[in-house]
Scaffold this motif. Structure first.
Motif, PDB file in Angstrom:
ATOM      1  N   TRP A   1      -3.430   6.856   0.683  1.00 44.13           N
ATOM      2  CA  TRP A   1      -2.769   7.089   1.968  1.00 44.13           C
ATOM      3  C   TRP A   1      -3.668   6.684   3.140  1.00 44.13           C
ATOM      4  N   THR A   2      -4.974   6.856   2.992  1.00 43.43           N
ATOM      5  CA  THR A   2      -5.893   6.406   4.039  1.00 43.43           C
ATOM      6  C   THR A   2      -5.845   4.889   4.173  1.00 43.43           C
ATOM      7  N   GLY A   3      -5.804   4.198   3.037  1.00 44.40           N
ATOM      8  CA  GLY A   3      -5.682   2.747   3.081  1.00 44.40           C
ATOM      9  C   GLY A   3      -4.392   2.305   3.734  1.00 44.40           C
ATOM     10  N   TYR A   4      -3.297   3.000   3.422  1.00 49.31           N
ATOM     11  CA  TYR A   4      -2.016   2.667   4.062  1.00 49.31           C
ATOM     12  C   TYR A   4      -2.082   2.883   5.564  1.00 49.31           C
ATOM     13  N   ALA A   5      -2.630   4.009   5.998  1.00 46.83           N
ATOM     14  CA  ALA A   5      -2.716   4.297   7.432  1.00 46.83           C
ATOM     15  C   ALA A   5      -3.583   3.262   8.148  1.00 46.83           C
ATOM     16  N   ALA A   6      -4.691   2.876   7.525  1.00 48.24           N
ATOM     17  CA  ALA A   6      -5.577   1.884   8.146  1.00 48.24           C
ATOM     18  C   ALA A   6      -4.885   0.529   8.261  1.00 48.24           C
ATOM     19  N   ALA A   7      -4.200   0.112   7.195  1.00 52.48           N
ATOM     20  CA  ALA A   7      -3.517  -1.188   7.227  1.00 52.48           C
ATOM     21  C   ALA A   7      -2.379  -1.186   8.243  1.00 52.48           C
ATOM     22  N   ALA A   8      -1.609  -0.111   8.275  1.00 54.29           N
ATOM     23  CA  ALA A   8      -0.499  -0.038   9.230  1.00 54.29           C
ATOM     24  C   ALA A   8      -1.018  -0.009  10.667  1.00 54.29           C
ATOM     25  N   SER A   9      -2.125   0.672  10.905  1.00 59.10           N
ATOM     26  CA  SER A   9      -2.704   0.713  12.252  1.00 59.10           C
ATOM     27  C   SER A   9      -3.165  -0.670  12.682  1.00 59.10           C
ATOM     28  N   ALA A  10      -3.851  -1.395  11.785  1.00 58.50           N
ATOM     29  CA  ALA A  10      -4.297  -2.746  12.118  1.00 58.50           C
ATOM     30  C   ALA A  10      -3.112  -3.661  12.399  1.00 58.50           C
ATOM     31  N   THR A  11      -2.041  -3.495  11.632  1.00 58.25           N
ATOM     32  CA  THR A  11      -0.844  -4.309  11.844  1.00 58.25           C
ATOM     33  C   THR A  11      -0.238  -4.041  13.215  1.00 58.25           C
ATOM     34  N   CYS A  12      -0.171  -2.784  13.612  1.00 60.46           N
ATOM     35  CA  CYS A  12       0.411  -2.432  14.907  1.00 60.46           C
ATOM     36  C   CYS A  12      -0.465  -2.915  16.065  1.00 60.46           C
ATOM     37  N   LEU A  13      -1.770  -2.963  15.873  1.00 56.63           N
ATOM     38  CA  LEU A  13      -2.631  -3.503  16.914  1.00 56.63           C
ATOM     39  C   LEU A  13      -2.435  -5.005  17.070  1.00 56.63           C
ATOM     40  N   LEU A  14      -2.025  -5.659  15.995  1.00 55.36           N
ATOM     41  CA  LEU A  14      -1.732  -7.088  16.071  1.00 55.36           C
ATOM     42  C   LEU A  14      -0.467  -7.336  16.866  1.00 55.36           C
ATOM     43  N   HIS A  15       0.515  -6.456  16.726  1.00 53.01           N
ATOM     44  CA  HIS A  15       1.713  -6.478  17.576  1.00 53.01           C
ATOM     45  C   HIS A  15       2.353  -5.095  17.517  1.00 53.01           C
ATOM     46  N   GLU A  16       2.545  -4.481  18.664  1.00 48.97           N
ATOM     47  CA  GLU A  16       2.930  -3.072  18.696  1.00 48.97           C
ATOM     48  C   GLU A  16       4.282  -2.788  18.056  1.00 48.97           C
ATOM     49  N   PHE A  17       5.185  -3.760  18.012  1.00 48.84           N
ATOM     50  CA  PHE A  17       6.493  -3.488  17.421  1.00 48.84           C
ATOM     51  C   PHE A  17       6.443  -3.439  15.898  1.00 48.84           C
ATOM     52  N   ALA A  18       5.277  -3.703  15.304  1.00 49.40           N
ATOM     53  CA  ALA A  18       5.139  -3.468  13.865  1.00 49.40           C
ATOM     54  C   ALA A  18       5.246  -1.993  13.531  1.00 49.40           C
TER      55      ALA A  18
ATOM     56  N   PRO B   1      -0.171   9.196  -5.474  1.00 50.79           N
ATOM     57  CA  PRO B   1      -0.430   9.826  -4.173  1.00 50.79           C
ATOM     58  C   PRO B   1      -1.791  10.517  -4.107  1.00 50.79           C
ATOM     59  N   ARG B   2      -2.771   9.739  -3.688  1.00 47.19           N
ATOM     60  CA  ARG B   2      -4.117  10.268  -3.504  1.00 47.19           C
ATOM     61  C   ARG B   2      -4.545  10.052  -2.060  1.00 47.19           C
ATOM     62  N   LYS B   3      -5.573  10.769  -1.661  1.00 48.21           N
ATOM     63  CA  LYS B   3      -6.021  10.699  -0.269  1.00 48.21           C
ATOM     64  C   LYS B   3      -6.446   9.296   0.110  1.00 48.21           C
ATOM     65  N   ARG B   4      -7.154   8.600  -0.788  1.00 46.30           N
ATOM     66  CA  ARG B   4      -7.661   7.283  -0.419  1.00 46.30           C
ATOM     67  C   ARG B   4      -6.546   6.235  -0.323  1.00 46.30           C
TER      68      ARG B   4
ATOM     69  N   LEU C   1       0.826  -1.206   0.000  1.00 43.38           N
ATOM     70  CA  LEU C   1       0.000   0.000   0.000  1.00 43.38           C
ATOM     71  C   LEU C   1       0.864   1.261   0.000  1.00 43.38           C
ATOM     72  N   LEU C   2       2.019   1.191   0.648  1.00 48.89           N
ATOM     73  CA  LEU C   2       2.946   2.328   0.589  1.00 48.89           C
ATOM     74  C   LEU C   2       3.392   2.575  -0.848  1.00 48.89           C
ATOM     75  N   LEU C   3       3.753   1.505  -1.567  1.00 44.96           N
ATOM     76  CA  LEU C   3       4.171   1.674  -2.959  1.00 44.96           C
ATOM     77  C   LEU C   3       3.053   2.273  -3.800  1.00 44.96           C
ATOM     78  N   SER C   4       1.827   1.822  -3.573  1.00 42.58           N
ATOM     79  CA  SER C   4       0.697   2.368  -4.325  1.00 42.58           C
ATOM     80  C   SER C   4       0.500   3.843  -4.011  1.00 42.58           C
ATOM     81  N   ALA C   5       0.658   4.204  -2.737  1.00 39.22           N
ATOM     82  CA  ALA C   5       0.482   5.600  -2.349  1.00 39.22           C
ATOM     83  C   ALA C   5       1.574   6.486  -2.934  1.00 39.22           C
TER      84      ALA C   5
END
Length: 495
Positions: free
Chosen positions: A182-199, A177-180, A169-173
């Motif tokens: 970057w929003t998708g990247y932020a959402a995916a990265a947030s979910a990953t960090c909730l799975l384990h904080e050191f992500a 570089p569009r708002k959606r 998603l970072l590569l796609s952004a």
């Protein structure tokens, strides 16, 4: 009539038509690039997945916590293991649908690692072409760390797959570089960090990538906003996790093995980056892969000199960076040899043969720290109904939590409140005088202990257990299993 020069051939050679000649080797398509490493990882993950019907202590924790109700899991997370809370809830949902024992415990990790292998291959494809992608995915699949954690009932394989997905998603952004995006990247990265904080360290590596690649300032600013959103989502989890820091008190400060191991991988990655040719793509491959390989581990190591926290599995996703670099270097080498396909096949065969002893070992109980299931079976072999049982120390209660059937008919002499009822990982024990009194009512006691080389816990409960056993009981039998010792004690003359 003069003949066309295009139809002339040297004597003895067949004639060719204009525009014909040796065809360049066909490049694998995206589907083949993704499916080949995914299939290899899936096959390796399913091979010996039961690991001799063994389960080490962390997997035992996953198994017993995931079998609690949602309310009981949430209650536990307020006291312990909040960093793994999302994973426990996911596994609870799986076990509610299919309580398939060891296979259900480990299959999500196998599937996640297969997805990660496909994702790594597609990253290589996007950054440097299909053959680099295929090589990177294959290297990732064969890596011993990947083979190990593909068969563990813990969150690390899922985190690895999620980090690879967020990197796409970072590569796609960056490319669009569009708002959606970057929003998708932020959402995916947030979910990953909730799975384990050191992500979150992978998000930091992504920022370093954008700096190294010198992308336009608006792109860096968009990443900064996305990373800030990730930090806001992660903050509550990190706050509660910090309050539970005593749970990782067993982690020691980094020593020579950890430092040398990290340095060796970093140097290999740097060498591969220098050998990798420049290739068109949304970002230069080394600029993406090197930070992902080095930055998360280096950050944990640096912090660990103040507060020990470095364990290599916490940054397992760094293997994706190494695989991308190795894949690019291999593609450069194979492109320079006369018969690249034959060379690639020979190289793969050599790699499989070299890794085979390690691969076989990883599928044995001896490849893990301990085996609570084997300890539970040893207790059943040594005891009879009415015997007492002790866990020394109390935090070694994994055998009875994951295999309660093996302890049927035995009396727990030190337990005050069960782990589920108390909302804890291992339960709460009685005060030392009560433990002493209950031990003196037993004729025979089975003690599940750490190996002899482990330090002894100096709590009143543990001291009284050792004192009563030494003074009033005799050793009758002993079973040594992986990482634990089961000793049967009895009153003199009652063995």
């Amino acid at each position: 009539m003069a003949r066309s020069p295009a139809l002339d051939t040297a004597p003895g050679l067949p004639r060719t038509r204009p525009g014909t000649g040796p065809r360049p080797p066909r490049r694998p398509g995206r589907a083949a690039v993704a499916l080949a490493p995914a299939g290899l990882t899936l096959a390796l993950g399913l091979w010996g997945i039961r690991r001799g019907n063994s389960m080490w202590r962390d997997e035992s924790t996953t198994y017993q916590v995931a079998h609690r109700s949602v309310a009981q899991i949430v209650r536990l997370l307020g006291d312990a293991d909040v960093a793994h809370g999302v994973y426990y809830l996911l596994m609870h949902g799986l076990f509610a649908l299919w309580d398939g024992g060891l296979l259900a415990l480990r299959l999500p990790s196998v599937l996640a690692m297969a997805a990660a292998a496909a994702g790594v291959a597609l990253l290589g494809h996007r950054l440097a072409g299909p053959r680099t992608g295929l090589a990177a995915g294959t290297v990732f699949s064969l890596a011993p760390a990947v083979q190990r954690y593909a068969q563990e009932g813990r969150s690390y394989a899922l985190v690895c797959a999620a980090v690879v997905g967020s990197t796409h998603l970072l590569l796609s952004a960056v490319a669009r570089p569009r708002k959606r995006t970057w929003t998708g990247y932020a959402a995916a990265a947030s979910a990953t960090c909730l799975l384990h904080e050191f992500a979150v360290l992978a998000v930091l590596a992504h920022g370093a990538t954008l700096l190294c690649a010198r992308v336009p300032a608006p792109v860096r600013w968009a990443w900064a906003k996305a990373a800030s959103a990730v930090a806001v989502v992660l903050a509550p989890l990190a706050t509660v996790s910090q309050q539970q820091a005593a749970l990782v008190g067993w982690i020691a400060s980094p020593g020579p093995p950890e430092l040398l191991g990290f340095a060796a991988l970093a140097l290999v990655g740097l060498g591969c980056a220098k050998a990798a040719p420049a290739a068109p793509g949304p970002l230069p491959l080394p600029a993406l892969a090197l930070p992902l390989l080095t930055l998360p581990g280096a950050t944990l190591l640096a912090v660990s000199f103040l507060h020990p926290i470095y364990v290599d599995r916490y940054v397992l996703y760094s293997c994706a960076g190494l695989a991308l670099l190795a894949g690019a270097a291999l593609e450069a080498v194979l492109r320079a040899v006369p018969r690249p396909r034959a060379a690639a096949a020979a190289l793969a065969a050599v790699a499989v043969a070299a890794l085979l002893p390690c691969s076989i070992h990883l599928r044995t109980p001896q490849s893990r720290l301990d085996d609570p299931m084997a300890a539970a079976r040893a207790v059943r072999e040594l005891t009879r109904p009415g015997d007492g049982v002790l866990f020394m120390p109390a935090r070694r209660r994994e055998p009875i939590l994951s295999s309660p059937g093996e302890f049927r008919g035995l009396r727990e002499l030190a337990l005050a409140r069960h782990a589920v009822a108390s909302g804890t990982l291992h339960g709460i024990e009685l005060p030392a005088p009560r433990i002493r009194a209950r031990m003196l009512t037993a004729e025979r006691i089975a003690a599940v202990t750490d190996p002899p080389d482990q330090p002894l816990d100096d709590t009143p409960q543990e001291r009284v257990k050792r004192e009563v056993l030494d003074r009033y009981f005799r050793r009758c039998a002993q079973r040594e299993v992986q990482g634990m010792v089961v000793v049967l004690y009895a009153r003199p003359g009652r063995c």
